[in-house]
Design a protein around this motif. Structure first.
Motif, PDB file in Angstrom:
ATOM      1  N   LEU A  72       0.826  -1.208   0.000  1.00  0.00           N
ATOM      2  CA  LEU A  72       0.000   0.000   0.000  1.00  0.00           C
ATOM      3  C   LEU A  72       0.864   1.264   0.000  1.00  0.00           C
ATOM      4  O   LEU A  72       0.517   2.255  -0.654  1.00  0.00           O
ATOM      5  N   GLY A  73       1.986   1.231   0.703  1.00  0.00           N
ATOM      6  CA  GLY A  73       2.886   2.384   0.676  1.00  0.00           C
ATOM      7  C   GLY A  73       3.400   2.652  -0.720  1.00  0.00           C
ATOM      8  O   GLY A  73       3.476   3.813  -1.157  1.00  0.00           O
ATOM      9  N   THR A 128       2.922   5.768  -6.016  1.00  0.00           N
ATOM     10  CA  THR A 128       3.092   5.519  -7.452  1.00  0.00           C
ATOM     11  C   THR A 128       1.729   5.388  -8.122  1.00  0.00           C
ATOM     12  O   THR A 128       1.227   4.272  -8.323  1.00  0.00           O
ATOM     13  N   PRO A 129       1.091   6.498  -8.489  1.00  0.00           N
ATOM     14  CA  PRO A 129      -0.251   6.433  -9.082  1.00  0.00           C
ATOM     15  C   PRO A 129      -0.331   5.588 -10.351  1.00  0.00           C
ATOM     16  O   PRO A 129      -1.385   5.022 -10.643  1.00  0.00           O
ATOM     17  N   GLU A 130       0.778   5.496 -11.094  1.00  0.00           N
ATOM     18  CA  GLU A 130       0.755   4.735 -12.347  1.00  0.00           C
ATOM     19  C   GLU A 130       1.216   3.289 -12.165  1.00  0.00           C
ATOM     20  O   GLU A 130       1.464   2.590 -13.148  1.00  0.00           O
ATOM     21  N   HIS A 131       1.338   2.841 -10.941  1.00  0.00           N
ATOM     22  CA  HIS A 131       1.783   1.469 -10.691  1.00  0.00           C
ATOM     23  C   HIS A 131       0.805   0.486 -11.352  1.00  0.00           C
ATOM     24  O   HIS A 131      -0.422   0.670 -11.277  1.00  0.00           O
ATOM     25  N   PRO A 132       1.306  -0.551 -12.029  1.00  0.00           N
ATOM     26  CA  PRO A 132       0.415  -1.506 -12.710  1.00  0.00           C
ATOM     27  C   PRO A 132      -0.644  -2.125 -11.804  1.00  0.00           C
ATOM     28  O   PRO A 132      -1.785  -2.336 -12.237  1.00  0.00           O
ATOM     29  N   LEU A 133      -0.301  -2.409 -10.557  1.00  0.00           N
ATOM     30  CA  LEU A 133      -1.299  -2.987  -9.663  1.00  0.00           C
ATOM     31  C   LEU A 133      -2.395  -1.973  -9.354  1.00  0.00           C
ATOM     32  O   LEU A 133      -3.584  -2.320  -9.369  1.00  0.00           O
ATOM     33  N   ARG A 153      -9.837  -0.301  -0.744  1.00  0.00           N
ATOM     34  CA  ARG A 153     -11.069   0.169  -1.373  1.00  0.00           C
ATOM     35  C   ARG A 153     -10.897   1.603  -1.895  1.00  0.00           C
ATOM     36  O   ARG A 153     -11.377   1.948  -2.977  1.00  0.00           O
ATOM     37  N   GLU A 154     -10.184   2.427  -1.137  1.00  0.00           N
ATOM     38  CA  GLU A 154      -9.936   3.800  -1.568  1.00  0.00           C
ATOM     39  C   GLU A 154      -9.100   3.849  -2.847  1.00  0.00           C
ATOM     40  O   GLU A 154      -9.244   4.761  -3.666  1.00  0.00           O
ATOM     41  N   LEU A 155      -8.232   2.864  -3.016  1.00  0.00           N
ATOM     42  CA  LEU A 155      -7.377   2.817  -4.204  1.00  0.00           C
ATOM     43  C   LEU A 155      -8.061   2.165  -5.400  1.00  0.00           C
ATOM     44  O   LEU A 155      -7.460   2.064  -6.476  1.00  0.00           O
ATOM     45  N   GLY A 156      -9.292   1.706  -5.213  1.00  0.00           N
ATOM     46  CA  GLY A 156     -10.038   1.186  -6.351  1.00  0.00           C
ATOM     47  C   GLY A 156     -10.329  -0.292  -6.353  1.00  0.00           C
ATOM     48  O   GLY A 156     -10.914  -0.803  -7.313  1.00  0.00           O
TER      49      GLY A 156
END
Length: 364
Positions: free
Chosen positions: A121-122, A127-132, A156-159
């Protein structure tokens, strides 16, 4: 149902703290009828330090650490009903995630199984463009082996469409009471690899306690400590294979669990060591972290310490009778509530609820 599981290693615990978790979970899932293939890269000398043979409850595929071999095993995801990419595989994790998701057949259930949620999570937050992070909305399930409500909310906040903790647990067939062994006798034992996220806490909880107990013998097992200055009463054991964990846990008067910094801050993150020790009937002392009471009752089934002074006080005040009583209560608790059979039943319900359901629908 067929599971294609891409993880760090099933056959080696060498520099691989997730091994016990993988073994317990996948063995229990196999007992429920799942057909499992585990794909692991040949990295970090793990294949040269295997501590189990390939099991009969899962097929193990070891692949070379090359782009071509990675693509070859990713293509095999197309044969599975459930496709799992775990965190911390150890070779080109981002490329493996993309390849596995690309080759999973339409209608297969896709999972990201996070065995180190605080670190993952860190990375995702930075890294907003991280593949995960970009893939979370189309992955059916995120499972974590710890973290509780804070981790679920963060995912959940990250999608993430759906995030559920499937905690560490006990496999009573592999971790259980045995006779003590003199080579592991002492006042306190600790099993922990030397990691940047843990070393300062081990100094605080274990080495400080050792300095306060100069007349006692303490044991430190785990990889990476060979050049670490230690108090004279601490015996350095090096890597201790899983076959010796039961004896290691029952032979000292008590054993210590020291969480990594990120795990302690997140809470609800019991290490596999907690359940291994309890399963052996050991008297366990753990560093304090939020959520411990969800797994073991402080003061009765586990002793909780805030620092090395607390650890030393606990060890000095332990009689053999009290240590045995704490261990016995911990064993009863984990056998009743925290086995991998129970965790696998949770995972099975989740898998069946999400088979052939799109991620967006599963989130409703």
């Amino acid at each position: 149902m067929k599971i294609a599981f891409y993880g760090s290693s099933l056959v080696s615990s060498y520099w691989n703290g997730a091994a016990t978790y993988y073994r317990g979970m996948l063995r229990a899932l196999a007992a429920l009828g799942y057909e499992i293939t585990f794909y692991e890269p040949d990295v970090y000398d793990r294949q040269q330090n295997r501590d189990i043979d390939p099991p009969d409850w899962a097929k193990v595929v070891v692949y070379e650490a090359t782009p071509a071999a990675l693509i070859a095993v990713a293509r095999e995801a197309a044969e599975a009903d459930i496709v799992v990419k775990a965190s911390g595989v150890g070779y080109e994790d981002e490329a493996l995630l993309r390849a596995v998701l690309a080759h999973a057949r339409p209608g297969a259930t896709t999972l990201f199984w996070d065995v180190d949620a605080p670190v993952t999570l860190g990375t995702l937050r930075k890294t907003p463009e991280h593949p995960l992070r970009r893939a979370l909305s189309r992955i059916d399930l995120v499972l974590t082996y710890g973290g509780g409500p804070p981790v679920v909310a963060a995912y959940r906040e990250l999608g993430a469409a759906h995030c559920v903790p499937i905690y560490n647990a006990l496999d009573p067939e592999t971790h259980h009471p045995v006779a003590p062994e003199p080579r592991f006798s002492g006042a306190l034992g600790l099993l922990a690899n030397r990691l940047p996220d843990r070393e300062a806490r081990i100094e605080r909880f274990f080495l400080d306690a050792a300095a306060r107990l100069p007349a006692e013998r303490l044991l430190l097992g785990g990889a990476g400590w060979q050049d670490k200055p230690l108090p004279g009463n601490v015996e350095r054991l090096g890597h201790v294979g899983t076959a010796d964990h039961n004896a290691f846990n029952v032979s000292p008067k008590a054993v210590l669990n020291v969480s990594r910094e990120s795990m302690a801050e997140t809470g609800y993150s019991p290490a596999t060591r907690v359940f291994e020790a309890a399963g052996a009937g050991a008297c366990l002392i753990t560093d304090a972290w939020v959520g411990i009471e969800h797994f073991l009752k402080p003061g009765e089934e586990v002793l909780v310490a805030r620092d090395g002074a607390d650890v030393a006080e606990a060890v000095a005040g332990l009689t053999a009778e009290r240590a045995q009583a704490i261990g016995a209560r911990a064993l009863a608790r984990v056998l009743g509530e925290h086995t991998y059979a129970r965790r696998a039943a949770e995972a099975d319900r989740l898998f069946r609820a999400h088979v052939n359901r799109p991620a967006a629908e599963a989130a409703e």
